[in-house]
Design a protein around this motif. Sequence first.
Motif, mmCIF file in Angstrom:
data_model
loop_
_atom_site.group_PDB
_atom_site.id
_atom_site.type_symbol
_atom_site.label_atom_id
_atom_site.label_comp_id
_atom_site.label_asym_id
_atom_site.label_seq_id
_atom_site.Cartn_x
_atom_site.Cartn_y
_atom_site.Cartn_z
ATOM 1 N N THR A 98 -22.666 56.335 -9.685
ATOM 2 C CA THR A 98 -23.240 55.346 -8.766
ATOM 3 C C THR A 98 -24.332 54.487 -9.403
ATOM 4 O O THR A 98 -24.953 53.681 -8.711
ATOM 5 N N GLY A 99 -24.616 54.690 -10.686
ATOM 6 C CA GLY A 99 -25.637 53.839 -11.290
ATOM 7 C C GLY A 99 -26.119 54.405 -12.612
ATOM 8 O O GLY A 99 -25.761 55.529 -13.001
ATOM 9 N N GLY A 100 -26.942 53.597 -13.281
ATOM 10 C CA GLY A 100 -27.458 54.021 -14.574
ATOM 11 C C GLY A 100 -28.240 55.312 -14.470
ATOM 12 O O GLY A 100 -28.139 56.196 -15.333
ATOM 13 N N THR A 101 -29.027 55.431 -13.420
ATOM 14 C CA THR A 101 -29.831 56.635 -13.266
ATOM 15 C C THR A 101 -28.937 57.865 -13.161
ATOM 16 O O THR A 101 -29.184 58.879 -13.835
ATOM 17 N N GLU A 102 -27.884 57.780 -12.365
ATOM 18 C CA GLU A 102 -26.991 58.945 -12.259
ATOM 19 C C GLU A 102 -26.307 59.227 -13.596
ATOM 20 O O GLU A 102 -26.201 60.382 -14.016
ATOM 21 N N SER A 103 -25.866 58.178 -14.285
ATOM 22 C CA SER A 103 -25.210 58.390 -15.587
ATOM 23 C C SER A 103 -26.157 59.088 -16.558
ATOM 24 O O SER A 103 -25.756 59.988 -17.303
ATOM 25 N N ILE A 104 -27.418 58.674 -16.540
ATOM 26 C CA ILE A 104 -28.404 59.233 -17.475
ATOM 27 C C ILE A 104 -28.766 60.663 -17.097
ATOM 28 O O ILE A 104 -28.823 61.549 -17.960
ATOM 29 N N VAL A 105 -28.991 60.905 -15.810
ATOM 30 C CA VAL A 105 -29.286 62.277 -15.374
ATOM 31 C C VAL A 105 -28.134 63.208 -15.793
ATOM 32 O O VAL A 105 -28.356 64.307 -16.297
ATOM 33 N N LEU A 133 -37.451 53.098 -24.097
ATOM 34 C CA LEU A 133 -36.440 53.832 -23.326
ATOM 35 C C LEU A 133 -36.643 53.659 -21.825
ATOM 36 O O LEU A 133 -37.764 53.710 -21.317
ATOM 37 N N HIS A 134 -35.548 53.522 -21.086
ATOM 38 C CA HIS A 134 -35.649 53.371 -19.630
ATOM 39 C C HIS A 134 -36.205 54.651 -18.993
ATOM 40 O O HIS A 134 -35.828 55.763 -19.372
ATOM 41 N N PRO A 135 -37.093 54.510 -17.991
ATOM 42 C CA PRO A 135 -37.721 55.689 -17.357
ATOM 43 C C PRO A 135 -36.746 56.611 -16.628
ATOM 44 O O PRO A 135 -37.159 57.700 -16.199
ATOM 45 N N ALA A 179 -28.862 50.123 -26.093
ATOM 46 C CA ALA A 179 -28.015 49.028 -26.578
ATOM 47 C C ALA A 179 -27.722 48.029 -25.461
ATOM 48 O O ALA A 179 -26.657 48.066 -24.890
ATOM 49 N N PRO A 180 -28.631 47.107 -25.215
ATOM 50 C CA PRO A 180 -29.980 47.022 -25.767
ATOM 51 C C PRO A 180 -30.974 47.713 -24.839
ATOM 52 O O PRO A 180 -30.594 48.217 -23.788
ATOM 53 N N CYS A 181 -32.256 47.697 -25.226
ATOM 54 C CA CYS A 181 -33.295 48.244 -24.353
ATOM 55 C C CYS A 181 -33.616 47.217 -23.264
ATOM 56 O O CYS A 181 -33.434 46.006 -23.447
ATOM 57 N N PHE A 182 -34.089 47.711 -22.152
ATOM 58 C CA PHE A 182 -34.432 46.846 -21.015
ATOM 59 C C PHE A 182 -35.582 45.873 -21.331
ATOM 60 O O PHE A 182 -35.474 44.673 -21.048
ATOM 61 N N PRO A 183 -36.712 46.343 -21.910
ATOM 62 C CA PRO A 183 -37.871 45.437 -22.016
ATOM 63 C C PRO A 183 -37.672 44.230 -22.948
ATOM 64 O O PRO A 183 -38.186 43.159 -22.660
ATOM 65 N N VAL A 206 -26.403 57.028 -26.340
ATOM 66 C CA VAL A 206 -26.677 55.594 -26.370
ATOM 67 C C VAL A 206 -26.753 55.096 -24.935
ATOM 68 O O VAL A 206 -25.788 55.196 -24.179
ATOM 69 N N ASP A 207 -27.934 54.580 -24.552
ATOM 70 C CA ASP A 207 -28.088 54.011 -23.224
ATOM 71 C C ASP A 207 -27.701 52.533 -23.273
ATOM 72 O O ASP A 207 -28.505 51.677 -23.644
ATOM 73 N N ALA A 208 -26.449 52.295 -22.926
ATOM 74 C CA ALA A 208 -25.946 50.912 -22.875
ATOM 75 C C ALA A 208 -25.848 50.464 -21.418
ATOM 76 O O ALA A 208 -24.982 49.659 -21.064
ATOM 77 N N CYS A 209 -26.749 51.002 -20.573
ATOM 78 C CA CYS A 209 -26.683 50.683 -19.145
ATOM 79 C C CYS A 209 -26.718 49.186 -18.897
ATOM 80 O O CYS A 209 -25.883 48.634 -18.212
ATOM 81 N N VAL A 210 -27.711 48.520 -19.464
ATOM 82 C CA VAL A 210 -27.848 47.109 -19.122
ATOM 83 C C VAL A 210 -26.792 46.252 -19.816
ATOM 84 O O VAL A 210 -26.191 45.386 -19.197
ATOM 85 N N GLY A 211 -26.540 46.513 -21.101
ATOM 86 C CA GLY A 211 -25.696 45.577 -21.844
ATOM 87 C C GLY A 211 -24.342 46.078 -22.294
ATOM 88 O O GLY A 211 -23.609 45.365 -22.982
ATOM 89 N N ALA A 240 -23.217 53.225 -19.332
ATOM 90 C CA ALA A 240 -23.024 51.768 -19.240
ATOM 91 C C ALA A 240 -22.784 51.396 -17.778
ATOM 92 O O ALA A 240 -21.944 52.004 -17.117
ATOM 93 N N ASP A 241 -23.543 50.416 -17.308
ATOM 94 C CA ASP A 241 -23.478 50.044 -15.886
ATOM 95 C C ASP A 241 -22.497 48.907 -15.628
ATOM 96 O O ASP A 241 -22.665 47.800 -16.147
ATOM 97 N N LEU A 242 -21.542 49.185 -14.761
ATOM 98 C CA LEU A 242 -20.630 48.126 -14.325
ATOM 99 C C LEU A 242 -21.326 47.148 -13.387
ATOM 100 O O LEU A 242 -20.968 45.966 -13.325
ATOM 101 N N HIS A 243 -22.333 47.635 -12.650
ATOM 102 C CA HIS A 243 -22.955 46.770 -11.627
ATOM 103 C C HIS A 243 -24.055 45.857 -12.173
ATOM 104 O O HIS A 243 -24.727 45.178 -11.408
ATOM 105 N N LYS A 244 -24.230 45.823 -13.489
ATOM 106 C CA LYS A 244 -25.138 44.825 -14.069
ATOM 107 C C LYS A 244 -24.264 43.758 -14.733
ATOM 108 O O LYS A 244 -23.595 43.007 -14.053
ATOM 109 N N PHE A 245 -24.257 43.721 -16.090
ATOM 110 C CA PHE A 245 -23.478 42.679 -16.755
ATOM 111 C C PHE A 245 -21.978 42.988 -16.831
ATOM 112 O O PHE A 245 -21.264 42.336 -17.592
#
Length: 413
Positions: A98-105, A133-135, A179-183, A206-211, A240-245
Motif C-alpha cells: 500500500t505504499g513506500g512505508t509498507e514496502s520498507i517496513v 535516507l527516508h524516515p 535511488a534516488p534519495c528524497f531530499p 535499495v530504496d527506489a520508492c520515489v524514482g 519502488a512506489d507505483l503511486h509516485k512517478f
Amino acid sequence: MRKTLPAHGLDRATVDAALASMKADDAPWRQGRTPAYMFGATPEAEDVVKHAYMAFFSENALGAKRAFPSLRRMEQDVVDMALGLFNAPDEACGNMTTGGTESIVLAVKTCRDWTRANRPVHGRPNIVAPLSLHPAFDKAADLMDLEVRRIDLRPDYRADARAMDAAIDGSTMMIVGSAPCFPHGVIDPIAELGAIAEARDLWLHVDACVGGYLAPFVRRAGYPIPDFDFSVPGVRSMSADLHKFGWAAKPASTVFYRSEAYREHQKFDHAEWSSGRFVTETLVGTRPGGAVAAAWALLNHLGEDGYTEIAGRLMRMTKAYIADIAAIDGLEIVGSPDISVISYRARDLDILAVGERMSAKGWLVNATRLPPALHMMMSLLHEDARETYVADLRAAVAAVRQAGTAATMTATY
Ligand SMILES: *Cc1c(COP(=O)(O)O)cnc(C)c1O
C-alpha cells in the motif's frame, strides 16, 4: 467542538456540495502549486487509472488468493513487469503493497528475520545508511527495536560508501542506498554499496520508492542513470512506489527480493486464532482492489514507449526549470539531480525567507534542512506553471535581497 453524526441523513446534493466547498480550500495541485504529495502524467493516463480503479473499486485485495483470481493475476503481472524493469534474475520475486512505508517496513522485517535465521548478529541489530535516507526506515526501526546509523553524505550529496563501510560493525544487518534519495534527487553509488554488501555478506536494500518507476525510463530517454537495481549483484531487496512517478493510483507500491529464500521471511502465518489459520504475504489486511487494477491497467496501457515518452518530456521540463532557477542571481541547484526531484539554495541570502514569500504567492513550499534549500518533486503537473513560478521566484529573491529578512519557517514534510 466535536462533530456529531447527523441524526437524520443529509441528501446527496447537500453532501456533494459540502465536499466541493471543502475541496475549494485545498492546495491547487492541478496548477502545479504543490511540490510534493501529487504526481501527474497525462490526462489520458489519469483517465485509464480512474477507469480501472472504479472497475475494481469494491473488491478487496486481501481476498486475492481465495476470492479474486483477477486481482491475484494482476498483482503477479505488475510484480513480473517490474522485475523485468529492475533487471531481476529469474528466481526474484515481490509483492504489491500500500505504499513506500509498507514496502520498507516489510523489507526491514524480512531482513531482520532472515538475519536471525542465517547470520545472527550481536545485540541490537543496526542499519547503516546515508543521512538522506527516508524516515520510513526509522519508523520500521522504531517498531522493531533496531538502530539506524545515518552517515554523512559526500559533497555531491550521494551516500559516502567508504564512511558507511567504516560504520558497519558486528551488529549490522542491513545497509541501504536510495535511488534516488528524497531530499536531493540524486542516486546513491549502489554499485559501491553492492561491493561492500558482497564482501561482508550483508543485506543491501535499495530504496527506489520515489524514482524506481521513473529512472529506467529516464535512462531510455537518453539521460545518464547509474546502475541502481538488481543488475548490481549485492542488492537483495528493493522498494519502488507505483503511486509516485509510476503515475498509478494511491495506495500502490512494490517490494522485491532477489530470491524466494529471502522473501520467505516476509510472510505472516498465525494458527492459534479462533477463526483458524491466518496468513498474509504483506503487512496490511484489507486493501483496495482498485489500486491493483489501476497499476495493472496503466502499465499495460503505457508500455515501455509510453513511460519513456513521459520521462523524456518530464526531463526536458526539469532541465528548463533548473536553467531558469540557476539563472536567478544568487540561486544554485543542490547537487546534480538524476530525475525530476530537485532542490535549490541561495549563496548569499536566506532561502527560507524566499520560501515564505513564495508561499505568500500561493505556492506550497517544501524545504530541506541540510543544506537549507527549497525542494520540488516535479511531474507534468508542473509543466504549465514554470513561467509563473520562475517569475514569482525571481521577485521573491529580489524582495528578500532588498529587505534582508530572515525566515521563520523550518523544513517540515
Ligand atoms: C515517498 C518515499 C517513501 C515512503 O513512501 P510512502 O508511499 O509515502 O509511504 C520512502 N522512500 C522514499 C525515497 C520516498 O520518496
